[in-house]
Structure formats: structure tokens, C-alpha cells
Design an enzyme around this catalytic site. Sequence first.
Site, PDB file in Angstrom:
ATOM      1  N   ASP A  13     -24.383  14.718  -3.557  1.00 55.43           N
ATOM      2  CA  ASP A  13     -24.847  14.842  -4.945  1.00 55.43           C
ATOM      3  C   ASP A  13     -24.879  16.288  -5.415  1.00 55.43           C
ATOM      4  O   ASP A  13     -25.733  16.672  -6.216  1.00 55.43           O
ATOM      5  CB  ASP A  13     -26.235  14.205  -5.133  1.00 55.43           C
ATOM      6  CG  ASP A  13     -26.287  12.801  -4.577  1.00 55.43           C
ATOM      7  OD1 ASP A  13     -25.337  12.050  -4.840  1.00 55.43           O
ATOM      8  OD2 ASP A  13     -27.249  12.469  -3.871  1.00 55.43           O
ATOM      9  N   LYS A  16     -19.998  17.257  -7.146  1.00 56.55           N
ATOM     10  CA  LYS A  16     -18.570  17.320  -6.770  1.00 56.55           C
ATOM     11  C   LYS A  16     -17.676  16.731  -7.840  1.00 56.55           C
ATOM     12  O   LYS A  16     -16.573  17.197  -8.047  1.00 56.55           O
ATOM     13  CB  LYS A  16     -18.330  16.571  -5.453  1.00 56.55           C
ATOM     14  CG  LYS A  16     -18.838  17.309  -4.241  1.00 56.55           C
ATOM     15  CD  LYS A  16     -18.478  16.595  -2.959  1.00 56.55           C
ATOM     16  CE  LYS A  16     -19.246  15.327  -2.724  1.00 56.55           C
ATOM     17  NZ  LYS A  16     -20.691  15.475  -2.520  1.00 56.55           N
ATOM     18  N   GLY A  17     -18.174  15.701  -8.529  1.00 58.10           N
ATOM     19  CA  GLY A  17     -17.359  15.008  -9.528  1.00 58.10           C
ATOM     20  C   GLY A  17     -16.774  15.950 -10.552  1.00 58.10           C
ATOM     21  O   GLY A  17     -15.578  15.944 -10.822  1.00 58.10           O
ATOM     22  N   ALA A  39     -20.620   6.524  -2.370  1.00 59.64           N
ATOM     23  CA  ALA A  39     -20.494   7.708  -3.223  1.00 59.64           C
ATOM     24  C   ALA A  39     -20.494   7.272  -4.682  1.00 59.64           C
ATOM     25  O   ALA A  39     -20.312   6.103  -4.990  1.00 59.64           O
ATOM     26  CB  ALA A  39     -19.191   8.422  -2.907  1.00 59.64           C
ATOM     27  N   GLY A  40     -20.707   8.229  -5.560  1.00 63.91           N
ATOM     28  CA  GLY A  40     -20.636   7.896  -6.978  1.00 63.91           C
ATOM     29  C   GLY A  40     -20.453   9.147  -7.801  1.00 63.91           C
ATOM     30  O   GLY A  40     -21.174  10.119  -7.626  1.00 63.91           O
ATOM     31  N   ARG A 144     -13.418  -1.816  17.215  1.00 63.94           N
ATOM     32  CA  ARG A 144     -12.052  -2.384  17.186  1.00 63.94           C
ATOM     33  C   ARG A 144     -12.025  -3.856  16.789  1.00 63.94           C
ATOM     34  O   ARG A 144     -11.157  -4.600  17.211  1.00 63.94           O
ATOM     35  CB  ARG A 144     -11.361  -2.161  18.548  1.00 63.94           C
ATOM     36  CG  ARG A 144     -11.154  -0.691  18.822  1.00 63.94           C
ATOM     37  CD  ARG A 144     -10.857  -0.417  20.253  1.00 63.94           C
ATOM     38  NE  ARG A 144     -12.004  -0.727  21.083  1.00 63.94           N
ATOM     39  CZ  ARG A 144     -12.107  -0.454  22.370  1.00 63.94           C
ATOM     40  NH1 ARG A 144     -11.116   0.133  22.979  1.00 63.94           N
ATOM     41  NH2 ARG A 144     -13.172  -0.759  23.050  1.00 63.94           N
ATOM     42  N   GLN A 225     -20.221  12.533  -0.190  1.00 62.62           N
ATOM     43  CA  GLN A 225     -21.481  12.903   0.478  1.00 62.62           C
ATOM     44  C   GLN A 225     -21.488  14.416   0.776  1.00 62.62           C
ATOM     45  O   GLN A 225     -20.835  15.160   0.076  1.00 62.62           O
ATOM     46  CB  GLN A 225     -21.695  12.068   1.758  1.00 62.62           C
ATOM     47  CG  GLN A 225     -22.028  10.612   1.489  1.00 62.62           C
ATOM     48  CD  GLN A 225     -20.815   9.707   1.402  1.00 62.62           C
ATOM     49  OE1 GLN A 225     -19.889   9.836   2.174  1.00 62.62           O
ATOM     50  NE2 GLN A 225     -20.808   8.786   0.462  1.00 62.62           N
ATOM     51  N   ARG A 304     -31.696   5.511  -7.305  1.00 67.10           N
ATOM     52  CA  ARG A 304     -32.921   5.993  -6.653  1.00 67.10           C
ATOM     53  C   ARG A 304     -33.253   7.421  -7.080  1.00 67.10           C
ATOM     54  O   ARG A 304     -32.365   8.222  -7.350  1.00 67.10           O
ATOM     55  CB  ARG A 304     -32.739   5.998  -5.131  1.00 67.10           C
ATOM     56  CG  ARG A 304     -32.780   4.637  -4.508  1.00 67.10           C
ATOM     57  CD  ARG A 304     -32.642   4.729  -3.005  1.00 67.10           C
ATOM     58  NE  ARG A 304     -31.303   5.148  -2.593  1.00 67.10           N
ATOM     59  CZ  ARG A 304     -30.938   5.348  -1.334  1.00 67.10           C
ATOM     60  NH1 ARG A 304     -31.812   5.175  -0.371  1.00 67.10           N
ATOM     61  NH2 ARG A 304     -29.712   5.700  -1.028  1.00 67.10           N
ATOM     62  N   ASP A 334     -27.877  25.906 -14.465  1.00 69.26           N
ATOM     63  CA  ASP A 334     -28.665  25.816 -15.698  1.00 69.26           C
ATOM     64  C   ASP A 334     -29.975  25.052 -15.508  1.00 69.26           C
ATOM     65  O   ASP A 334     -30.933  25.265 -16.257  1.00 69.26           O
ATOM     66  CB  ASP A 334     -27.831  25.133 -16.799  1.00 69.26           C
ATOM     67  CG  ASP A 334     -27.289  23.794 -16.345  1.00 69.26           C
ATOM     68  OD1 ASP A 334     -26.560  23.771 -15.325  1.00 69.26           O
ATOM     69  OD2 ASP A 334     -27.610  22.767 -16.976  1.00 69.26           O
TER      70      ASP A 334
HETATM   71  P1  IMP Z   1     -24.993   4.906   3.787  1.00 65.54           P
HETATM   72  O1  IMP Z   1     -23.893   5.886   3.578  1.00 65.54           O
HETATM   73  O2  IMP Z   1     -25.110   3.902   2.681  1.00 65.54           O
HETATM   74  O3  IMP Z   1     -24.936   4.267   5.147  1.00 65.54           O
HETATM   75  O4  IMP Z   1     -26.379   5.720   3.744  1.00 65.54           O
HETATM   76  C1  IMP Z   1     -26.736   6.636   4.772  1.00 65.54           C
HETATM   77  C2  IMP Z   1     -27.461   7.849   4.183  1.00 65.54           C
HETATM   78  O5  IMP Z   1     -26.543   8.611   3.415  1.00 65.54           O
HETATM   79  C3  IMP Z   1     -28.614   7.505   3.236  1.00 65.54           C
HETATM   80  O6  IMP Z   1     -29.611   8.491   3.354  1.00 65.54           O
HETATM   81  C4  IMP Z   1     -27.971   7.589   1.870  1.00 65.54           C
HETATM   82  O7  IMP Z   1     -28.908   7.839   0.859  1.00 65.54           O
HETATM   83  C5  IMP Z   1     -27.028   8.766   2.078  1.00 65.54           C
HETATM   84  N1  IMP Z   1     -25.882   8.745   1.177  1.00 65.54           N
HETATM   85  C6  IMP Z   1     -24.791   7.966   1.226  1.00 65.54           C
HETATM   86  N2  IMP Z   1     -23.942   8.250   0.231  1.00 65.54           N
HETATM   87  C7  IMP Z   1     -24.498   9.260  -0.464  1.00 65.54           C
HETATM   88  C8  IMP Z   1     -24.064  10.034  -1.603  1.00 65.54           C
HETATM   89  O8  IMP Z   1     -22.992   9.843  -2.168  1.00 65.54           O
HETATM   90  N3  IMP Z   1     -24.923  10.994  -2.003  1.00 65.54           N
HETATM   91  C9  IMP Z   1     -26.089  11.261  -1.378  1.00 65.54           C
HETATM   92  N4  IMP Z   1     -26.526  10.581  -0.323  1.00 65.54           N
HETATM   93  C10 IMP Z   1     -25.729   9.587   0.144  1.00 65.54           C
END
Ligand code: IMP
Length: 432
Positions: A13, A16-17, A39-40, A144, A225, A304, A334
Site C-alpha cells: 500500500d 505503487k498504482g 493486491a489492489g 505439487r 504488496q 480494512r 502531502d
Molecule cells: P494474504 O496475502 O491474503 O495471504 O494476506 C497475508 C498478509 O498480507 C495480511 O497481513 C494481509 O493484510 C497482507 N496483504 C496482502 N496483500 C496486501 C496488499 O496488497 N497490501 C497490504 N497488505 C497486504
Amino acid sequence: MANVAIIGTQWGDEGKGKVVDLYAQDADVIARFQGGNNAGHTLVVKGQQTILHLVPSGILHDWKICIIGNGVVVDPKVLIEEIEKLKSRGVLPPNTRLFVSDIAHVIMPYHRRIDVARESHGMGKKIGTTGRGIGPAYEDKIARVGIRICDLLDEEVFREKLNQNIDEKNFYLTRLFQEEPLDKEAIYREYRTYADRIRPYVADTSIIMNDEIRKGKKILFEGAQGSHLDIDHGTFPYVTSSNTVAGNAACGTGVGPSAVTAVVGICKAYTTRVGEGPFVTELTCEIGDSIREVGQEYGATTGRKRRCGWLDMVLVRQSVRLSGITGIALTKLDVLTGLEKLKICVGYKTPQGEFTESLPSNPRLLAQCQPIYEEMDGWTEDITKATHIEELPQNTRRYIERLEVLAGVKLVLVSVGAGREETIILKNPFDG
Ligand code: IMP
């Protein structure tokens, strides 16, 4: 000419986007190499917010090749939804070329169910996962028994692999968690329809990547991530299930490591974390709440609340070391405007009273570490219109100069607002 990998230096977070979107303008190929729809990226396109979880954000630029590499775990339903959303918004023009690796692993319904069941039944450690089935899908890859995209496309192989998996997964779900079993036939039918819909996008993406590199095209490797969520190098066990460091850009896309010639580390001007796990500079006070509100620190995938804290250079320096970062892109500067005093963590005091500049591997010790801060004066001026470093207030410049010294790596970009134009460009990483 450089091929650039972009990775997060913190816990994800980092913004990066926006940076990927900017650099995508200069790239010919944008490739994701790990993670999945955990990711998002929130992007504002044609005035509309578009959130992408799987498709590389470069898809919004015409003429680019976008790759979902073999290191990604693909939820086909999510992929189809994103393709449809992009098409309906007119941002997946026919000349945009999206390819999904035929050897990427598929997220199945039992992966999601197991992920959620483990987190909610209070057995073992709660990680605070996104509940998207990411961990269980990677587990099956390593064991596997996972189903790959090429398996999904083959009716016979898919049937056989589903048969092999479902009894074991249902046993696990029903016996350990007292959950309802999954219906094999329903999954088979559902996933057959997905197979037909994603087929036009499936390819041996390693061949495409290597062909493009041979032609001298510019590649952008888009990490998801952050370094400290890396399965090997992160704050284990509070990590994701893939390698998020730059070394995986090669393995996760089927190219040799020499193809990655520059690494940009994205560093947010403060620190955030979602989910559980140690966070030495966390602010559980009003300042943390204010950073969350101003920075809109809510998860793009799960909504969240993100935990917020001061900039932790112990984290960032470790990322520089782990990924061979050649330049830092500083984001969301900023958000700190208006805070009277700012703190930068330069080291930790261990429970034994020693000073350390790296994260202890033992989570129990890390959880007890105290931050050692340098305090600096903040600024109140609006910095969002600055296009050159010289236009920033003196205190802002002091803050970023200190960050640069502590990181030991030069800044290549400073983001001073959400918009594409609210960016100070210092160096184009594609220039080598
Ligand atoms: P998982 O990747 O869903 O298995 O989550 C494992 C840990 O990585 C958790 O603490 C998530 O909140 C965190 N996490 C997974 N993807 C992201 C992301 O894109 N940004 C921030 N934290 C992430």
C-alpha cells in the site's frame, strides 16, 4: 536501456498504482510477477475510479502488452470480472494486449474457504489475510497438487486434478472446521465456463517476455504488496505467501535475472500495515488517526482500516538491501502537511538495550523493539502544486533529504498528490 522492477519497501500500500501508471507510459510491457487479487490498485481513469486487483495497471495505456506472469495466483472469476469492467468502461481497447501465463496457478473455491476458515476458527495464529485464498493456492503449488491455467483449459486434466483435490479439501473443511463440503460437480461446471472465457488471453508468457526483451522493448515488472510481506524476508509469519522482493521479478515471469536492470522501491512518507504483525513505529494515537483520514488509509481490497505510523527507515534500508534498489519513489508526502513535528525512525532499541539497524528475525524480539527517532519540524504550506524540489518548503526538503541519506539511495520521484500531474520527477529509471 533499462528494464525496471517496482516493489514496495514497506508492508504494501505504498502507492505503487500511481507510480506504475506513470512509468507504464514509458514501458512497452508491464508484467506482474507474484501475488494475486490480494493486491489492489485504485486508479482514476476518465474521471471514474477503477480498482484493479489482478490485471496490471498498465492496461489503461494503449498499445501496451500486459502480462500476468507465472508467479501470480489467478482467481479466474476475478480476472473475468476485471476484463468485463475494463471493456465496459472503454479502457480495454482492442489494441491492448493482455496475456495470462498458462503455468500460473489457479485459485479454487476450496482455497478461499480454507483461508477464511483458518482465520475465523481461532486455530493457530491469525494472520489477518485478505481471505482471497492466496496462501492455500501457493501451498498447493509447493505441494505439487495445484491446478494451473493450462490444466484448467484441458477438460480431462482439470477433471482429474479436481477429483484428486476435492476429497482431501472437503475432508479438511468438514472434519477440522465442521464446514459444509464443497460440491465437486458445481465447481467443475463453473470453472469450465471460466476456462472458455479466459482462453483467448492465455499464453506462454515467458516466450512473449523474452521476445520483447530481445527486440529491445522496455519492460516494467510490477510488484504487489511490499518487501516486509515477503514469504522469506518479511516479518514471518505475518506475511503473504509469495516472494515480493525484486529477485522474484525474473522467476515470476520466466526471464533471466539479468533482464532486470533497475529497481525502484516505492516508499510512503510514513508507514502503514494491514493485518496482524509487529509494527515498531505504529501510532495508536490521534496523529495515527489523522494520517489515516488524510491519507485515506483503508484497504483497496478489503476496506480494512490500515494501521498507521511514522516513517521507519529500518524497514526501508532493509528493502534496499534485499532488492538491490537503485532509486526510491517517495509517495504521499502531502499527507504529512500540517503536522507540527515529524519523526523518522533511524534504528531500534532491542529488549537487551542494544541499538540495531536491521529487523531482528525473531518475531518475539521484534515485537519488543522500541523505535529510535529523529524529530524534525513539519510544514503547513500546500505542496501539491510543486513540480520541482526547489518549490518545496525548506522543512519538506529537509525531511526528504534526510530520508535519502538514511536510505543510501537517491530519490527518482516524489509524489505530492493523488493526480498524475502532482509528481516531481527527478530521474526516469528507464534511462538506465
Ligand atoms: P494474504 O496475502 O491474503 O495471504 O494476506 C497475508 C498478509 O498480507 C495480511 O497481513 C494481509 O493484510 C497482507 N496483504 C496482502 N496483500 C496486501 C496488499 O496488497 N497490501 C497490504 N497488505 C497486504
